[in-house]
Design an enzyme around this catalytic site. Structure first.
Site, mmCIF file in Angstrom:
data_model
loop_
_atom_site.group_PDB
_atom_site.id
_atom_site.type_symbol
_atom_site.label_atom_id
_atom_site.label_comp_id
_atom_site.label_asym_id
_atom_site.label_seq_id
_atom_site.Cartn_x
_atom_site.Cartn_y
_atom_site.Cartn_z
ATOM 1 N N LYS A 138 3.022 -5.587 0.051
ATOM 2 C CA LYS A 138 1.803 -5.761 0.843
ATOM 3 C C LYS A 138 1.960 -6.845 1.911
ATOM 4 C CE LYS A 138 -0.479 -8.959 -2.392
ATOM 5 N NZ LYS A 138 -0.474 -10.116 -1.486
ATOM 6 N N THR A 139 2.647 -7.954 1.572
ATOM 7 C CA THR A 139 2.819 -9.014 2.569
ATOM 8 C C THR A 139 3.653 -8.515 3.739
ATOM 9 O OG1 THR A 139 2.694 -10.672 0.811
ATOM 10 C CG2 THR A 139 3.569 -11.392 2.928
ATOM 11 N N GLN A 148 -5.631 -5.149 -10.108
ATOM 12 C CA GLN A 148 -5.299 -6.561 -10.290
ATOM 13 C C GLN A 148 -6.511 -7.464 -10.058
ATOM 14 O OE1 GLN A 148 -1.178 -7.876 -9.076
ATOM 15 N NE2 GLN A 148 -1.274 -6.013 -7.843
#
Length: 683
Positions: free
Chosen positions: A30-31, A248
């Site tokens: 994702k980063t 999450q």
């Protein structure tokens, strides 16, 4: 695919025509998507870096993000113009520029948790620390839900809740009188400003034309409202990308709400949904176990992680006789595994549900001479000596900051005792003014003699001189001048001598070195010399920045040591080999409130299951799960049952979990180590 992105990552980067939700599974990059998208916005879409904001939840994540963007850009210096920060840091920027509009002066103070604890303690008239913390937590939840004191009082269902709401009302008034805010206010006040002041909202919408939000599932009601206020209006499409994972979402206890994922679809019907399901971290057996567990939760969005890393080692489940045996055998298993794999200690993590579980583990690791580090230890900025110096900075920035006044005037001692402070406090309440202002109010001479008043006013004059110097310097340039004021302040208060008078030489030397590290770091920040930063900062800006920090943003290498961590603190991290301990009913899932209504119980189990999922997906190559047949509670031993999540893992198709094993005996341990020592070295 360009830049090594997979098809879904590429789609997430390229979609810039309206709102976008990137559902990013654990370990799915994702980063990488966020940083690539920032570069795409600048270099392909014509956005000015100053008009882009990327928001996350930790200073460390923000720093890493800025560094990675700089490496992607053809002109790396452009990264310095981006707003890459936490939600709270953005809130400080907004309040600093809009202070008058929200009833603050520019030199407002940011109260830390200890300051707020003291205020609540005084207002609640109690010394019950557990009660004070509950009140603090409730006030935080009310603020994050955008409930005013009057609304909280109106919703109170009993006298206890009504009393808490009255404390909340007085707490808000006290902060206002101190010209101070707490962490929750850093987001709440900008939201209230933008709701009521269209001109202010328009200014910030024009400044921040594209928003990217990391860890979106961790946002609370207030943060989501800030997002909506910044991206809607001006007669244009909402331009933002939210990146998160409903599986999450583990922070409901601090106000985060998974409902924000549903709300995105309702509030932004044109929302583009893109799923990242390829995991770049773990083997498929680990992912199968994670998918099997989380599959028992109702889904906001369906997704299933997969990997190209192969099946990998079976997940091991080991039953232990009791908690002492568990700690001992985890240390043994870890040692043997490390020797077999020729691994480093830093490749290993031992994860647990609660901090209380670490005590026996620490003893066992020390006995085996295994180095370890703890996650969630004391923050650098929580050290007493750092707080002492920060109190002076806060007082220079804001003379109305009473908690800072009390700490600074008494550390080091300067002839102002408790009796003087009590009289000063009574006088400030009588005149409804700050302690600083009360020292100069007419009539104070009748309450305090010359011996008491002289050192008090000498201290106030010292602070005023520093404040005047800081103000002049701030108007000229910023950083270097702020550093000079800081140096002169340290020399004047003679803090080093105070330490050597108050502590033994070794302690004093350690504390003074911490001060030198802190002031050196602060001056570097002031000069704009830190990586990724360009502008000098004034003493006021430095003081407000320090209030947001939880640790020094050092870039030192991690030591070669096993990581001991709670599951919550491990989120976002990854390790080659993971041991999850205490996976039992009553621990994971946590027993919670036995009197909670059925719907609350179901929601709690769902969040605990997400916590189990987070723990499983920290592992890259191997995962060992342990549970105890009995566990000591005080002096008694209580029978335990394996967590329901273990059985859910066993149902993973094609995931041959190793069966529960008997604990390793000392004889087995010796035989294992002897066998390992006799093994030929790998070619």
């Amino acid at each position: 695919m360009s830049s090594g992105l997979n098809a879904q990552q590429h789609a997430a980067v390229r979609h810039v025509d309206g709102p976008c939700l990137v559902l990013a599974g654990a370990g799915s990059g994702k980063t990488r998507v966020i940083t690539a998208k920032i570069a795409h916005l600048i270099e392909q879409c014509g956005y000015e870096p100053k008009n882009i904001a990327a928001l996350t939840f930790t200073n460390k994540a923000a720093l890493e993000m800025r560094e990675r963007v700089a490496k992607l850009l053809q002109a790396p210096g452009q990264a310095k113009q981006l707003t890459v920060s936490t939600f709270h840091s953005l809130g400080v920027q907004i309040l600093r520029r809009e202070a008058v509009s929200v009833g603050l002066k520019e030199r407002f103070s940011i109260m830390d948790s200890d300051d707020c604890f003291s205020i609540v303690q005084d207002l609640a008239v109690t010394t019950d620390k557990a009660l004070i913390r509950r009140l603090q937590h409730q006030i935080s939840l009310w603020k994050n839900a955008l409930l005013s004191p009057d609304q909280a009082l109106g919703q109170a269902q009993d006298e206890q809740q009504a009393q808490a709401a009255r404390v909340y009302r007085n707490y808000v008034a006290t902060l206002a009188s101190y010209q101070s805010v707490d962490f929750d206010d850093l987001i709440r006040l900008p939201v209230e400003l933008f709701q009521s002041d269209e001109a202010a909202r328009d200014r910030w919408q024009r400044r921040l034309r594209y928003l990217l939000i990391d860890e979106y599932q961790d946002t609370n009601t207030c943060q989501y409202e800030l997002l909506k206020l910044l991206v809607t209006g001006l007669g244009k499409k909402p331009m933002f990308t939210a990146v998160g994972d409903d599986d999450q979402a583990i922070y409901a206890w601090r106000g985060a709400t998974i409902d924000n994922l549903n709300n995105l679809q309702q509030d932004f019907p044109e929302l583009k949904l893109i799923k990242l399901e390829q995991n770049y971290r773990s083997s498929n057996r680990i992912l199968n176990a994670a998918n099997a567990v989380i599959g028992n939760n109702p889904k906001v969005f369906e997704k299933s992680l997969w990997s190209e890393h192969g099946m990998g080692d079976p997940v091991q489940v080991v039953a232990m006789d009791d908690d002492e045996a568990e700690a001992d055998q985890v240390a043994v298993l870890l040692s043997v595994h490390k020797f077999e794999r020729r691994a480093r200690f830093s490749d290993y993590a031992v994860l647990y549900r609660g901090n209380h579980q670490s005590r026996l583990l620490e003893k066992a690791l020390r006995r085996e001479r295994i180095p370890y580090v703890m996650s969630g230890g004391q923050s650098f900025f929580d050290r007493a000596e750092i707080k002492d110096i920060v109190a002076y900075l806060r007082l220079i920035a804001n003379g109305d900051d009473d908690p800072a006044f009390i700490r600074a005037v008494t550390t080091p001692r300067r002839g102002v005792g408790q009796a003087t402070l009590e009289v000063l406090g009574e006088f400030s309440r009588q005149w409804n003014c700050s302690l600083f202002e009360a020292a100069y109010k007419g009539g104070i001479e009748a309450r305090l003699g010359d011996r008491q008043l002289t050192p008090l006013r000498e201290f106030c004059e010292f602070i005023q001189q520093l404040e005047a110097r800081a103000s002049r310097a701030d108007q000229v340039s910023g950083g270097d001048h702020a550093g000079a004021v800081l140096d002169d302040m340290m020399k004047a208060i003679d803090y080093e001598q105070y330490l050597y008078n108050a502590f033994d030489d070794k302690q004093a030397q350690e504390k003074w070195q911490n001060i030198l590290d802190f002031t050196g770091w602060l001056k570097e920040k002031g000069r704009g010399g830190a990586q990724g930063e360009s502008e000098e900062r004034s003493l006021l800006e430095l003081t407000q920045m320090v209030a947001l920090m939880s640790m020094l943003e050092g870039r030192d290498e991690e030591p070669d040591a096993v990581r001991l961590s709670t599951l919550h603190a491990a989120k976002g991290l990854e390790f080659g080999h993971v041991f999850m301990v205490g996976v039992e009913e009553g621990i994971l899932p946590h027993k919670g409130d036995p009197d909670a209504p059925p719907e609350s119980f179901a929601q709690r189990i769902e969040e605990e299951r997400r916590l189990m999922y987070v723990g499983i997906t920290r592992a890259q190559r191997s995962l060992t799960i342990t549970w105890c047949k009995q566990r000591k509670r005080a002096r008694d031993s209580t029978p335990c049952e394996p967590s329901r999540f273990i059985e859910e893992m066993r149902l993973a198709e094609g995931n041959a979990l190793l069966p529960d094993e008997a604990p390793i005996t000392p004889q087995d341990r010796l035989a294992n180590l002897k066998a390992l020592l006799q093994k030929p070295k790998a070619a």
